[in-house]
Design a protein around this motif. Structure first.
Motif, PDB file in Angstrom:
ATOM      1  N   ASN A 333       0.924  -1.271   0.176  1.00 33.35           N
ATOM      2  CA  ASN A 333       0.042  -0.308  -0.467  1.00 33.35           C
ATOM      3  C   ASN A 333       0.967   1.648   0.013  1.00 33.35           C
ATOM      4  OD1 ASN A 333      -2.456  -1.239   0.158  1.00 33.35           O
ATOM      5  ND2 ASN A 333      -2.079  -1.609   2.395  1.00 33.35           N
ATOM      6  N   PHE A 334       1.652   1.363  -1.183  1.00 34.67           N
ATOM      7  CA  PHE A 334       2.310   2.758  -1.410  1.00 34.67           C
ATOM      8  C   PHE A 334       1.637   4.346  -2.439  1.00 34.67           C
ATOM      9  CE2 PHE A 334       7.053   0.502  -1.135  1.00 34.67           C
ATOM     10  CZ  PHE A 334       6.840  -0.014   0.106  1.00 34.67           C
ATOM     11  N   MET A 335       2.264   4.809  -2.033  1.00 34.31           N
ATOM     12  CA  MET A 335       1.613   5.549  -2.967  1.00 34.31           C
ATOM     13  C   MET A 335       1.802   5.634  -4.361  1.00 34.31           C
ATOM     14  SD  MET A 335       4.928   8.496  -1.939  1.00 34.31           S
ATOM     15  CE  MET A 335       4.472   7.980  -0.386  1.00 34.31           C
ATOM     16  N   THR A 336       1.021   5.804  -5.638  1.00 33.39           N
ATOM     17  CA  THR A 336       1.352   5.776  -6.530  1.00 33.39           C
ATOM     18  C   THR A 336       2.655   6.485  -6.952  1.00 33.39           C
ATOM     19  OG1 THR A 336       0.172   7.832  -6.888  1.00 33.39           O
ATOM     20  CG2 THR A 336      -1.057   6.197  -6.699  1.00 33.39           C
ATOM     21  N   ALA A 337       3.029   5.738  -8.225  1.00 30.12           N
ATOM     22  CA  ALA A 337       4.800   6.398  -8.541  1.00 30.12           C
ATOM     23  C   ALA A 337       4.545   7.328  -8.570  1.00 30.12           C
ATOM     24  CB  ALA A 337       4.533   5.484  -9.946  1.00 30.12           C
ATOM     25  N   ASP A 338       3.376   8.602  -9.867  1.00 26.49           N
ATOM     26  CA  ASP A 338       3.247   9.722 -10.166  1.00 26.49           C
ATOM     27  C   ASP A 338       3.452  10.616  -8.345  1.00 26.49           C
ATOM     28  OD1 ASP A 338       0.807   8.704  -9.957  1.00 26.49           O
ATOM     29  OD2 ASP A 338      -0.118  10.796  -9.308  1.00 26.49           O
ATOM     30  N   GLN A 339       3.220  10.087  -7.609  1.00 25.51           N
ATOM     31  CA  GLN A 339       2.889  10.739  -5.982  1.00 25.51           C
ATOM     32  C   GLN A 339       4.317  11.032  -5.218  1.00 25.51           C
ATOM     33  OE1 GLN A 339       0.309   8.861  -3.519  1.00 25.51           O
ATOM     34  NE2 GLN A 339      -1.463  10.619  -4.159  1.00 25.51           N
ATOM     35  N   THR A 340       5.036  10.092  -6.296  1.00 23.91           N
ATOM     36  CA  THR A 340       7.021  10.452  -5.328  1.00 23.91           C
ATOM     37  C   THR A 340       7.534  10.852  -5.734  1.00 23.91           C
ATOM     38  OG1 THR A 340       7.990   8.798  -7.072  1.00 23.91           O
ATOM     39  CG2 THR A 340       6.825   8.004  -5.296  1.00 23.91           C
ATOM     40  N   ILE A 341       7.461  11.444  -7.044  1.00 25.79           N
ATOM     41  CA  ILE A 341       8.468  12.271  -9.309  1.00 25.79           C
ATOM     42  C   ILE A 341       8.576  13.901  -7.698  1.00 25.79           C
ATOM     43  CG2 ILE A 341       8.360  13.419 -10.835  1.00 25.79           C
ATOM     44  CD1 ILE A 341       7.859  10.635 -10.419  1.00 25.79           C
ATOM     45  N   ASP A 342       8.103  14.464  -6.088  1.00 25.44           N
ATOM     46  CA  ASP A 342       8.230  16.022  -6.068  1.00 25.44           C
ATOM     47  C   ASP A 342       8.650  15.721  -4.886  1.00 25.44           C
ATOM     48  OD1 ASP A 342       8.894  18.404  -5.108  1.00 25.44           O
ATOM     49  OD2 ASP A 342       6.626  18.650  -5.902  1.00 25.44           O
ATOM     50  N   LEU A 343      10.214  15.347  -4.455  1.00 26.01           N
ATOM     51  CA  LEU A 343      10.688  15.343  -3.100  1.00 26.01           C
ATOM     52  C   LEU A 343      10.167  15.855  -1.844  1.00 26.01           C
ATOM     53  CD1 LEU A 343      11.941  12.744  -2.463  1.00 26.01           C
ATOM     54  CD2 LEU A 343      14.036  13.991  -2.840  1.00 26.01           C
ATOM     55  N   LYS A 344      10.342  17.489  -2.704  1.00 26.19           N
ATOM     56  CA  LYS A 344      10.296  18.597  -2.307  1.00 26.19           C
ATOM     57  C   LYS A 344       8.210  18.729  -1.499  1.00 26.19           C
ATOM     58  CE  LYS A 344      11.050  23.337  -1.726  1.00 26.19           C
ATOM     59  NZ  LYS A 344      10.929  24.923  -2.616  1.00 26.19           N
ATOM     60  N   ALA A 345       7.557  18.323  -2.245  1.00 27.58           N
ATOM     61  CA  ALA A 345       6.300  18.108  -1.597  1.00 27.58           C
ATOM     62  C   ALA A 345       5.982  17.292  -0.622  1.00 27.58           C
ATOM     63  CB  ALA A 345       6.146  18.244  -3.027  1.00 27.58           C
ATOM     64  N   LEU A 346       7.157  15.820  -0.502  1.00 25.82           N
ATOM     65  CA  LEU A 346       7.144  14.691   0.617  1.00 25.82           C
ATOM     66  C   LEU A 346       7.868  15.565   1.568  1.00 25.82           C
ATOM     67  CD1 LEU A 346       7.446  11.831  -2.122  1.00 25.82           C
ATOM     68  CD2 LEU A 346       5.491  12.615  -0.578  1.00 25.82           C
ATOM     69  N   GLY A 347       8.182  16.567   1.272  1.00 24.40           N
ATOM     70  CA  GLY A 347       9.177  17.042   2.589  1.00 24.40           C
ATOM     71  C   GLY A 347       9.959  16.751   2.873  1.00 24.40           C
ATOM     72  N   ILE A 348      11.589  16.069   1.768  1.00 28.47           N
ATOM     73  CA  ILE A 348      12.556  15.956   2.118  1.00 28.47           C
ATOM     74  C   ILE A 348      13.191  16.772   0.869  1.00 28.47           C
ATOM     75  CG2 ILE A 348      13.661  13.931   1.352  1.00 28.47           C
ATOM     76  CD1 ILE A 348      10.743  12.227   1.903  1.00 28.47           C
ATOM     77  N   THR A 349      14.632  16.142   1.289  1.00 29.50           N
ATOM     78  CA  THR A 349      15.633  16.979   0.614  1.00 29.50           C
ATOM     79  C   THR A 349      17.313  16.308   0.953  1.00 29.50           C
ATOM     80  OG1 THR A 349      16.796  18.854  -0.461  1.00 29.50           O
ATOM     81  CG2 THR A 349      16.667  19.129   2.118  1.00 29.50           C
ATOM     82  N   TYR A 350      17.808  16.186  -0.255  1.00 32.31           N
ATOM     83  CA  TYR A 350      18.985  15.569   0.360  1.00 32.31           C
ATOM     84  C   TYR A 350      20.066  17.023   0.130  1.00 32.31           C
ATOM     85  CZ  TYR A 350      17.720  11.063   0.061  1.00 32.31           C
ATOM     86  OH  TYR A 350      16.274   9.727  -0.344  1.00 32.31           O
ATOM     87  N   THR A 351      21.017  17.003   1.526  1.00 32.31           N
ATOM     88  CA  THR A 351      22.636  17.200   1.044  1.00 32.31           C
ATOM     89  C   THR A 351      23.284  17.388  -0.663  1.00 32.31           C
ATOM     90  OG1 THR A 351      23.842  16.251   2.398  1.00 32.31           O
ATOM     91  CG2 THR A 351      22.748  18.232   3.996  1.00 32.31           C
ATOM     92  N   GLN A 352      23.731  18.594  -0.762  1.00 29.33           N
ATOM     93  CA  GLN A 352      24.349  17.834  -1.663  1.00 29.33           C
ATOM     94  C   GLN A 352      25.638  18.181  -2.495  1.00 29.33           C
ATOM     95  OE1 GLN A 352      23.088  15.923  -4.661  1.00 29.33           O
ATOM     96  NE2 GLN A 352      20.646  16.156  -4.211  1.00 29.33           N
TER      97      GLN A 352
END
Length: 482
Positions: A333-352
């Motif tokens: 019961n994961f989110m749908t594939a399209d919902q994973t695209i915007d990482l910022k909308a998921l509240g996540i970022t990575y140091t680069q």
């Protein structure tokens, strides 16, 4: 905007419609979000957007001005050049969850991470937030085999693993006192820190059997940090990643980066060699956090961080069907594939890490027009494809090598279960191809052979007869440049 005399799709045209426009048009059957779709509908689009009698976009305030319309017409007149974008420098940004490199963690950060890992490892084997249950989603102990959910060499590979990492991170944060924990990533350019060789990260002991080959108390194993680093160098994994980040189409980036991923698994050790048990090794989570970071890095470089801008990188419009219901669904019961695209909308970022911005490589698709002229590169490489390998008869992850006069000149690994015939994803993609780029000077006049080695459960490669994998063929071609 001023009129653009020589616009390209990737640099200019794909940005002419914004998210609001796509959100309005897509439900009405007007999908102009990919290069192929917009190219095929270019005359229609020009007609309905041309001022002063435009009918699209619907909001009058969003309609195109004369300069934008003329720029679009210039694109049509010039033959719809796809072109390449000006790359953007990746940045960390702000988010609720900032995932950092394991090399950035302080001593207190490591202590908190230990507490979180031990907390979920101590949970019962049937606890959905426990280490055993979540790790088992990737392959074992899911039974019957059709309940194995892991996705590799399919359209949702990156999306599925992004959702999987989020589920694991949520479990870590559910441990009392660990609600601020984020999953660190392992930058493959850096050596694993010493604390990775201590509990609870060194190994995981199965609290119950998951398979006859993996009984109760089976402990995961991996190579030393120095051997892993050498394996990554010998397999050319970092170089492959660097090349992947230069690709402007999703399809070419995806193929190259998953190829690097497949070689990275056996480079780490016996447990990570096969999906059967890979996710039980604690290194798996830091390993996969980095693949997710690399995808996010590419998304930023290509300005493809939202669903619509991501779709604009598709070279083939048919790729988009996997991001629309019902083909966008992912198990469990994961989110749908399209919902994973915007990482910022998921509240996540990575140091680069500041490694600069890659120079984007030109992606040529199919054949070149003879009338345009072409040339061979000064240091040419030969593209070699081993086509039609029957993966279902190979018991585990394997490596394909090109041999010239008895010496290996190119090799790639393929990550799969030791029982691929039991995996529905594998069965749906039974025949696979392996692609190589080899400097011509290494193979000119040489006697060429193809060799397959299968990795045993101990991680060691063993020769596998080529005659047993169906009737693979070899295709070779010299890449041409405009």
């Amino acid at each position: 905007m001023a009129e653009v005399r020589n616009p390209t799709y990737m640099e200019h045209i794909r940005h002419f419609f914004e998210a609001e426009d796509h959100d309005c048009m897509f439900p009405r059957g007007k999908d102009y979000s990919t290069y192929t779709a917009l190219k095929n509908a270019a005359i229609e689009v020009y007609s309905i957007t041309r001022p002063p009698n435009a009918t699209m976009p619907k909001p009058v305030a969003r309609r195109w001005d004369e300069d934008r319309s003329k720029s679009f017409l210039n694109w049509i007149t010039n033959g719809h050049p796809r072109g390449e974008p000006t790359p953007k420098k990746p940045k960390t940004g702000t988010a609720d969850r900032v995932r950092r490199s394991i090399s950035e963690l302080s001593e207190d950060d490591v202590k908190l991470l230990i507490k979180a890992f031990e907390g979920i490892m101590d949970r019962g084997t049937d606890d959905p937030t426990g280490y055993f249950k979540i790790a088992g989603i990737h392959w074992y102990p899911n039974t019957p085999p059709d309940e194995a959910y892991c996705q590799h060499h399919v359209a949702h590979y990156h999306m599925w693993h992004r959702a999987y990492l989020l589920q694991f991170e949520d479990a870590l944060r559910s441990v009392p006192g660990c609600n601020t924990v984020t999953l660190p990533y392992w930058d493959f350019a850096e050596k694993l820190p010493d604390w990775m060789n201590r509990k609870p990260f060194k190994s995981y002991k199965l609290p119950r059997a998951v398979h006859p080959a993996y009984p109760k108390d089976h402990a995961t194993e991996r190579y030393s940090a120095s051997k892993i680093a050498k394996n990554f160098e010998d397999e050319g994994i970092l170089a492959t990643i660097e090349e992947a980040l230069k690709k402007s189409s999703w399809e070419t980036f995806n193929a190259e980066i998953e190829g690097a991923h497949d070689s990275g698994h056996p480079a780490c050790g016996p447990s990570l060699t096969h999906p059967d048990i890979a996710s039980f090794d604690p290194l798996f989570w830091f390993f996969h956090a980095n693949w997710d970071r690399l995808w996010w890095r590419w998304q930023q470089i290509m300005q493809a961080t939202t669903l619509w801008t991501f779709r604009s990188t598709f070279a083939d419009h048919s790729t988009g069907i996997f991001f629309v219901a019902p083909l966008n669904s992912m198990r469990p019961n994961f989110m749908t594939a399209d919902q994973t695209i915007d990482l910022k909308a998921l509240g996540i970022t990575y140091t680069q890490p500041d490694t600069g911005v890659p120079e984007i490589a030109v992606d040529n698709f199919g054949s070149l027009l003879a009338a345009r002229g072409f040339r061979a590169a000064e240091s040419p490489t030969m593209s070699v494809r081993i086509r039609g390998i029957d993966r279902l008869v190979i018991p585990g992850s394997f490596r394909v090598q090109l041999i010239a006069n008895g010496k290996s000149v190119a090799r790639r690994s393929f990550f799969q279960s030791t029982a691929p015939v039991d995996c529905p994803t594998c069965r749906d993609n039974a025949l696979i191809n392996m692609d190589f780029k080899v400097p011509i000077k290494k193979i000119l006049g040489a006697k060429m052979e193809v060799k397959i080695d299968v990795f045993g459960r101990d991680g060691k490669p063993h020769a596998f007869p080529l005659s047993s994998v169906g009737n693979p063929t070899v295709n070779a071609r010299l890449p041409l440049e405009i």
